[in-house]
Design a protein around this motif. Structure first.
Motif, PDB file in Angstrom:
ATOM      1  N   SER A  48     123.305 -18.054 -18.438  1.00 48.63           N
ATOM      2  CA  SER A  48     122.378 -18.625 -19.636  1.00 48.63           C
ATOM      3  C   SER A  48     123.324 -19.775 -20.004  1.00 48.63           C
ATOM      4  N   TYR A  49     124.719 -20.239 -19.680  1.00 46.45           N
ATOM      5  CA  TYR A  49     125.499 -21.147 -20.174  1.00 46.45           C
ATOM      6  C   TYR A  49     125.789 -22.037 -19.010  1.00 46.45           C
ATOM      7  N   GLY A  68     121.073 -21.494 -25.983  1.00 44.88           N
ATOM      8  CA  GLY A  68     121.308 -20.317 -26.389  1.00 44.88           C
ATOM      9  C   GLY A  68     122.701 -20.400 -27.174  1.00 44.88           C
ATOM     10  N   ASP A  69     123.224 -21.459 -27.624  1.00 46.33           N
ATOM     11  CA  ASP A  69     124.533 -21.554 -28.296  1.00 46.33           C
ATOM     12  C   ASP A  69     124.280 -20.956 -29.666  1.00 46.33           C
ATOM     13  N   VAL A  70     125.365 -20.539 -30.231  1.00 49.31           N
ATOM     14  CA  VAL A  70     125.418 -20.160 -31.573  1.00 49.31           C
ATOM     15  C   VAL A  70     125.517 -21.614 -32.435  1.00 49.31           C
ATOM     16  N   ASN A  79     120.883 -18.322 -33.570  1.00 47.70           N
ATOM     17  CA  ASN A  79     121.507 -17.289 -32.627  1.00 47.70           C
ATOM     18  C   ASN A  79     122.906 -16.957 -33.209  1.00 47.70           C
ATOM     19  N   GLU A  81     123.120 -13.929 -34.079  1.00 46.17           N
ATOM     20  CA  GLU A  81     123.202 -12.675 -33.773  1.00 46.17           C
ATOM     21  C   GLU A  81     123.999 -12.396 -32.410  1.00 46.17           C
ATOM     22  N   LYS A  82     124.080 -13.434 -31.509  1.00 47.15           N
ATOM     23  CA  LYS A  82     124.785 -13.654 -30.350  1.00 47.15           C
ATOM     24  C   LYS A  82     126.270 -13.183 -30.639  1.00 47.15           C
ATOM     25  N   ASN A  85     126.840  -9.639 -31.944  1.00 45.81           N
ATOM     26  CA  ASN A  85     126.769  -8.664 -30.668  1.00 45.81           C
ATOM     27  C   ASN A  85     128.155  -8.535 -29.938  1.00 45.81           C
ATOM     28  N   PHE A  86     128.517  -9.986 -29.644  1.00 47.54           N
ATOM     29  CA  PHE A  86     129.722 -10.028 -28.961  1.00 47.54           C
ATOM     30  C   PHE A  86     130.859  -9.460 -29.633  1.00 47.54           C
ATOM     31  N   ASP A  99     131.677 -11.637 -19.820  1.00 53.90           N
ATOM     32  CA  ASP A  99     130.644 -11.528 -21.121  1.00 53.90           C
ATOM     33  C   ASP A  99     131.190 -12.747 -21.954  1.00 53.90           C
ATOM     34  N   VAL A 101     129.897 -15.690 -25.174  1.00 49.98           N
ATOM     35  CA  VAL A 101     129.131 -16.328 -26.127  1.00 49.98           C
ATOM     36  C   VAL A 101     129.876 -17.788 -26.496  1.00 49.98           C
TER      37      VAL A 101
END
Length: 273
Positions: A48-49, A68-70, A79, A81-82, A85-86, A99, A101
């Motif tokens: 995704s990155y 999909g970046d914060v 985003n 929440e990413k 969650n991380f 993993d 973000v």
């Protein structure tokens, strides 16, 4: 003699079979994947990155959101929440190697500052990329890697600060999630459809963000009164806050005795001494 030869043949065959099993066993062991080192984790970027070097120099907020970046831009967070969650997985030791973000914030001039949090075999690393900040000095315009020992969230009335602590005692800013009321006030006051108007009520009319603030009731009232206490500003933002506070209090607009947000606050404090 024949028996002796047969016995020898059987022993040879058994030895050969045993050797085959031994080789098969060794082959299975050699297929185990080696533990990732800190150097090659940088090259492993989840699907995704995109790798930092392959991102465009002019990295727009629209593209960052799509990737999909914060992101925080124009008073809105995307985003978030990413990142939460991380951090939750990191705190609960549910982390997996590689993993990641990506957090992208923007300078006043609109240049992207990118921070990658990546889990490697030794913990968490932070890659801070300031190479796109065209208004910083040449020495600061670089990419730096830090080893992270903790990630903290500090909740205040203004919002939530996300800070990474490094093994050298540094505190690296990651993100600031503004309070929902401040974010909505930004959106209301920056409404380009009514910027030509000098009437503050045009900014609140038909605004869902304004309705959302009013619907928060006493919580919004307390927050905005505190904002008045901490600031001496008296512009459009304060006027919009005054309109919202007045509506929450169900004040009679026909008997209104204020012409600025600050004046409303002064009247409010006198009446509530």
């Amino acid at each position: 003699m024949k028996k002796s030869i047969s016995t020898i043949l059987v022993l040879v065959m058994l030895s050969s079979i045993s050797g085959c099993f031994s080789k098969a066993s060794n082959t299975i062991k050699s297929e185990k994947k080696p533990i990732l080192s800190i150097t090659n984790v940088e090259k492993i970027i989840p699907n995704s990155y995109t790798e930092l070097d392959k991102l465009p120099q002019e990295y727009s907020s629209e593209l960052a959101q799509k990737n999909g970046d914060v992101v925080q831009v124009h008073g809105r967070d995307f985003n978030i929440e990413k990142l939460d969650n991380f951090i939750e997985n990191y705190k609960n030791i549910k982390k997996n190697v590689a993993d990641m973000v990506r957090i992208t914030t923007y300078t006043y001039e609109g240049d992207a500052i990118i921070c990658d949090l990546i889990i490697d075999s030794e913990g968490v690393k932070l890659i801070e990329d300031i190479t796109r900040d065209n208004f910083s000095n040449a020495e600061s315009r670089k990419r730096t890697v830090y080893k992270v020992v903790d990630i903290c969230k500090t909740d205040t009335i203004e919002g939530i600060s996300y800070i990474a602590k490094t093994n050298k005692g540094e505190e690296k800013f990651l993100f600031f999630q503004r309070s929902i009321i401040d974010s909505k006030l930004d959106i209301i006051c920056n409404n380009t459809k009514v910027t030509a108007s000098s009437n503050p009520y045009d900014y609140t009319k038909d605004s869902q963000d304004y309705k959302d603030i009013v619907n928060l009731g006493d919580n919004a009232l307390k927050y905005m009164v505190t904002k008045f206490e901490k600031s001496k500003e008296n512009g459009l933002r304060e006027y919009v806050m005054a309109i919202a506070c007045s509506e929450i209090l169900k004040e009679n607009t026909e008997t209104k005795k204020w012409t600025t947000g600050r004046e409303w606050y002064d009247n409010y404090t006198k009446a509530n001494k």
